[in-house]
Design a protein around this motif. Structure first.
Motif, mmCIF file in Angstrom:
data_model
loop_
_atom_site.group_PDB
_atom_site.id
_atom_site.type_symbol
_atom_site.label_atom_id
_atom_site.label_comp_id
_atom_site.label_asym_id
_atom_site.label_seq_id
_atom_site.Cartn_x
_atom_site.Cartn_y
_atom_site.Cartn_z
ATOM 1 N N PRO A 6 0.831 -1.199 0.000
ATOM 2 C CA PRO A 6 0.000 0.000 0.000
ATOM 3 C C PRO A 6 0.876 1.263 0.000
ATOM 4 C CG PRO A 6 -0.723 -1.538 1.683
ATOM 5 C CD PRO A 6 0.594 -2.039 1.174
ATOM 6 N N SER A 7 0.452 2.264 -0.755
ATOM 7 C CA SER A 7 1.214 3.506 -0.784
ATOM 8 C C SER A 7 0.240 4.666 -0.742
ATOM 9 C CB SER A 7 2.023 3.560 -2.081
ATOM 10 O OG SER A 7 2.033 4.861 -2.603
ATOM 11 N N GLY A 8 0.534 5.650 0.074
ATOM 12 C CA GLY A 8 -0.379 6.777 0.190
ATOM 13 C C GLY A 8 -0.128 7.842 -0.867
ATOM 14 N N ASP A 9 0.958 7.685 -1.637
ATOM 15 C CA ASP A 9 1.310 8.739 -2.595
ATOM 16 C C ASP A 9 0.496 8.627 -3.860
ATOM 17 O OD1 ASP A 9 3.204 9.462 -0.861
ATOM 18 O OD2 ASP A 9 4.815 8.331 -1.835
ATOM 19 N N GLU A 10 0.172 9.763 -4.423
ATOM 20 C CA GLU A 10 -0.442 9.744 -5.747
ATOM 21 C C GLU A 10 0.494 10.575 -6.603
ATOM 22 O OE1 GLU A 10 -2.672 10.506 -9.121
ATOM 23 O OE2 GLU A 10 -2.924 12.088 -7.655
ATOM 24 N N THR A 11 1.551 9.925 -7.089
ATOM 25 C CA THR A 11 2.598 10.642 -7.807
ATOM 26 C C THR A 11 2.126 10.925 -9.229
ATOM 27 O OG1 THR A 11 4.011 9.124 -6.631
ATOM 28 C CG2 THR A 11 5.088 10.585 -8.208
ATOM 29 N N PRO A 12 2.050 12.225 -9.623
ATOM 30 C CA PRO A 12 1.530 12.522 -10.946
ATOM 31 C C PRO A 12 2.404 11.913 -12.044
ATOM 32 C CG PRO A 12 2.165 14.530 -9.753
ATOM 33 C CD PRO A 12 2.444 13.365 -8.859
ATOM 34 N N GLY A 13 1.757 11.167 -12.932
ATOM 35 C CA GLY A 13 2.322 10.472 -14.096
ATOM 36 C C GLY A 13 3.823 10.457 -14.332
ATOM 37 N N VAL A 14 4.636 10.106 -13.313
ATOM 38 C CA VAL A 14 6.080 10.122 -13.528
ATOM 39 C C VAL A 14 6.565 8.956 -14.372
ATOM 40 C CG1 VAL A 14 7.218 11.513 -11.766
ATOM 41 C CG2 VAL A 14 6.164 9.358 -11.117
ATOM 42 N N LYS A 15 5.891 7.808 -14.237
ATOM 43 C CA LYS A 15 6.454 6.620 -14.888
ATOM 44 C C LYS A 15 5.578 6.112 -16.021
ATOM 45 C CE LYS A 15 8.636 5.317 -10.590
ATOM 46 N NZ LYS A 15 8.076 5.106 -9.273
ATOM 47 N N GLY A 16 4.671 6.911 -16.473
ATOM 48 C CA GLY A 16 3.760 6.465 -17.532
ATOM 49 C C GLY A 16 2.370 6.913 -17.172
ATOM 50 N N PRO A 17 1.517 7.021 -18.177
ATOM 51 C CA PRO A 17 0.214 7.623 -17.939
ATOM 52 C C PRO A 17 -0.720 6.811 -17.043
ATOM 53 C CG PRO A 17 0.579 7.200 -20.288
ATOM 54 C CD PRO A 17 1.739 6.642 -19.557
ATOM 55 N N ILE A 18 -1.540 7.543 -16.314
ATOM 56 C CA ILE A 18 -2.667 6.944 -15.607
ATOM 57 C C ILE A 18 -3.936 7.430 -16.305
ATOM 58 C CG2 ILE A 18 -3.987 6.955 -13.437
ATOM 59 C CD1 ILE A 18 -1.430 6.754 -11.952
ATOM 60 N N VAL A 19 -4.795 6.483 -16.638
ATOM 61 C CA VAL A 19 -6.030 6.791 -17.353
ATOM 62 C C VAL A 19 -7.179 6.394 -16.428
ATOM 63 C CG1 VAL A 19 -7.372 6.277 -19.435
ATOM 64 C CG2 VAL A 19 -4.863 6.118 -19.504
ATOM 65 N N THR A 20 -8.101 7.309 -16.183
ATOM 66 C CA THR A 20 -9.240 6.957 -15.322
ATOM 67 C C THR A 20 -10.529 6.918 -16.141
ATOM 68 O OG1 THR A 20 -9.657 9.271 -14.707
ATOM 69 C CG2 THR A 20 -8.208 7.987 -13.255
ATOM 70 N N LEU A 21 -11.367 5.939 -15.831
ATOM 71 C CA LEU A 21 -12.684 5.815 -16.465
ATOM 72 C C LEU A 21 -13.715 5.749 -15.357
ATOM 73 C CD1 LEU A 21 -11.107 4.566 -19.045
ATOM 74 C CD2 LEU A 21 -13.206 3.294 -19.358
ATOM 75 N N ASP A 22 -14.513 6.786 -15.232
ATOM 76 C CA ASP A 22 -15.595 6.771 -14.256
ATOM 77 C C ASP A 22 -16.922 6.803 -15.006
ATOM 78 O OD1 ASP A 22 -14.214 6.895 -11.641
ATOM 79 O OD2 ASP A 22 -13.416 8.771 -12.429
ATOM 80 N N GLY A 23 -17.981 6.458 -14.281
ATOM 81 C CA GLY A 23 -19.295 6.527 -14.906
ATOM 82 C C GLY A 23 -20.278 5.654 -14.172
ATOM 83 N N PRO A 24 -21.546 5.784 -14.516
ATOM 84 C CA PRO A 24 -22.587 5.023 -13.821
ATOM 85 C C PRO A 24 -22.576 3.541 -14.181
ATOM 86 C CG PRO A 24 -23.543 6.293 -15.604
ATOM 87 C CD PRO A 24 -22.105 6.678 -15.543
ATOM 88 N N ALA A 25 -23.359 2.756 -13.426
ATOM 89 C CA ALA A 25 -23.448 1.308 -13.640
ATOM 90 C C ALA A 25 -23.898 0.998 -15.068
ATOM 91 C CB ALA A 25 -24.454 0.708 -12.653
ATOM 92 N N GLY A 26 -23.237 0.047 -15.691
ATOM 93 C CA GLY A 26 -23.649 -0.414 -17.011
ATOM 94 C C GLY A 26 -23.202 0.488 -18.156
#
Ligand code: DC
Length: 240
Positions: A6-26
């Motif tokens: 576990p890590s508490g850090d949210e290091t902004p994209g240093v080692k490659g992109p982070i892609v997030t997908l949010d949205g409602p069910a289904g």
């Protein structure tokens, strides 16, 4: 293979992109995220599976649901929900065993929205999710990926689809080839209720991250929605 620390850090994209997908069910988040990750060679984090795994662990424990809210973070951690990297796969475990189809059982599905509304459960899973993104090159899907878990993500997507279409997709996923209109209407009610619960809860409610790209998948084929997201990731990489 050892579970991710576990890590508490949210290091902004240093080692490659982070892609997030949010949205409602289904809205197609998980299947889309999995395929986008596969094509890009990134890891895929299905955060809903972690909430389901914690629900499963609690159902298997001797703590009745009426007492879940009284547990502290340490007690939730002791239930031993883990995420382990196997190449680009992220395996979810409970008490040392890999869990998969059990996460979609009726019992888990009936309780998971309640569990996900408890701040102690969200706190317990936060660092596990961030650890999965510590190397970058991650596609994470859920309800609060772009707002809470990875606020510095490089690409944020918010997937939506009309209610009836989302109900139809969920019924098809459940094995119904061509659901009747009546079944679609009934299941639309279930999904609308789930949406209301996820959007109105006090902690980390479902909402579109301000800077997220909105993609309506109602009339898109699966390939079209995957390609639209890959294009956005490639554009972001070119801007780097
Ligand atoms: O996407 P799913 O159906 O597997 O999600 C299960 C439940 O967990 C659902 O009630 C929403 C909740 N959830 C959440 O609150 N936050 C997330 N990041 C992912 C899921």
């Amino acid at each position: 293979m050892t579970p991710l620390a576990p890590s508490g850090d949210e290091t902004p994209g240093v080692k490659g992109p982070i892609v997030t997908l949010d949205g409602p069910a289904g809205s197609g988040k998980s299947t889309t995220a999995r395929e986008v990750a596969r094509r890009l060679g990134f890891r895929h984090l299905d955060s809903g599976a972690l909430y389901r795994a914690l629900t499963l662990a609690l159902l298997e424990s001797d703590v009745p649901a009426g007492e879940w809210a009284d547990l502290d973070e340490q007690a939730m951690r002791a239930l031993d929900v883990t995420v382990t990297a196997k190449g680009t796969e992220l395996e979810v475990g409970v008490g040392g065993r890999v869990v998969n189809s059990e996460l979609r059982s009726k019992e888990v599905t009936a309780q998971v929205a309640y569990l996900a509304s408890l701040p102690v459960a969200r706190a317990c899973l936060l660092n596990l999710q961030r650890a999965a993104g510590a190397q970058g090159r991650l596609v994470a899907d859920g309800r609060d990926m772009g707002t809470v878990v990875f606020p510095h993500a490089d690409v944020k997507i918010y997937l939506v689809a009309e209610l009836g279409e989302r109900a139809r997709r969920r019924l098809r996923e459940g094995g119904m080839e061509e659901p009747s209109e009546e079944e679609v209407v009934t299941h639309s009610g279930v999904i609308a209720e789930r949406d209301r619960h996820d959007s109105e809860r006090e902690h980390s409610p479902l909402r579109k991250p301000e800077e997220a790209e909105l993609i309506d998948t109602t009339r898109l084929s699966f390939d079209e929605q995957v390609e639209a997201i890959i294009r956005l990731v490639q554009e972001a990489e070119q801007r780097e």
